[in-house]
Write an enzyme that holds these catalytic residues in place. Sequence first.
Site: not given
Ligand code: AMP
Length: 351
Positions: A47, A52-53, A185, A220-221, A223
């Site tokens: 979430g 990125g998502h 990422k 992008m993150s 966090r």
């Molecule tokens: P997370 O919600 O942080 O667990 O991320 C879910 C998915 O989105 C994971 O496969 C991450 O690698 C991907 N993700 C997160 N940030 C990015 C980004 N900046 N660019 C591409 N994929 C991303």
Amino acid sequence: MAESSSAVKGATFPATINVFRLVADLRQHRKQLLSSGKTVGLVPTMGALHAGHFALIRQAAQENTNVFVSVYVNPTQFGVNEDLESYPRTWDADIKMLEKLDQEFAASSPQLGRISAVFAPTTKTMYPTLPPSSEVTGQGSFVTITPLGAILEGSSRPVFFRGVATVCMKLFNITTPDKAYFGQKDIQQTIVIKRMVKDFWLDTEVQIAPTVREADGLAMSSRNVYLGKRRRGVALLLSRMLVLAEERYALGMRTRADILGPALELAQSMAAEQFRLPPSIRATFEVIYFSLANPDTLEEVDPVDGNDGAILSGAVKMLPVEEPQPGEDCGLGDGNSPVRLIDNIVLKPPG
Ligand code: AMP
């Protein structure tokens, strides 16, 4: 689309997207898709969705008739002292954005796949037998991928990849996706998941989508909302280090010293520069690792083998904001918690 009977409570608007909370309901939907010859692309997320998502979801919609997005903050990948409680949760905004994206897919030509399921389980559903443990020695049914999961990110976050592999195994078993989508990422995560799929003969293809960045290069993150203005500027260090090292590789250099040297010098000089500033304006950080590794094993290499290329990756911890000033934007959490940044660049074999 109607809201499922197992829809998540708490959405403050009438959702038009199918939200599933229960495994049985989602499996029923999956079975219907299977019998009508549809394909499913799964995008696992925690979430707090961002561009990125959305890039992953878009790629899944280009390659499948149906997209499943899971939204679940998985406790077992957080260590006991990590930010599980404070991890950003933006459910209503996430659902609104997924609906908007799905409407865009519906109107697209050529036709894209549709987001036909958002899976938002409770922890009791994901961990039916035991309360999940975040202890390294904790009991439970876990998937462990070593040594891959124990190095780099795993060396400072010992339960992280055990949690990631375990939750992905569960998600794959529940949704049986044709393809599952992960972001470059989190590159070590993609390698761990690929290894899990290979070693356990899972019938799912792992697809990797490129890292989506802010205009200035910061990956992008979810966090990043914790950074605030002061730390946000200095946080660019990591992507700058990666680009510097990549440039050296592109010039034909192959030893660690040649490739990593200028990047490490940049980190040192930026650390010294921040340290000289008064605490009221500085943003201090620690480089946790800066790695040049084999793309399959993640073992450190020296020199880089021209046939394999390498993965350049790093982690930087932005330390809590010192002496916040009145009215200063210190980010979510008022700058009190450290923010861990990770990023990477793949150095491809020449030609
Ligand atoms: P997370 O919600 O942080 O667990 O991320 C879910 C998915 O989105 C994971 O496969 C991450 O690698 C991907 N993700 C997160 N940030 C990015 C980004 N900046 N660019 C591409 N994929 C991303």
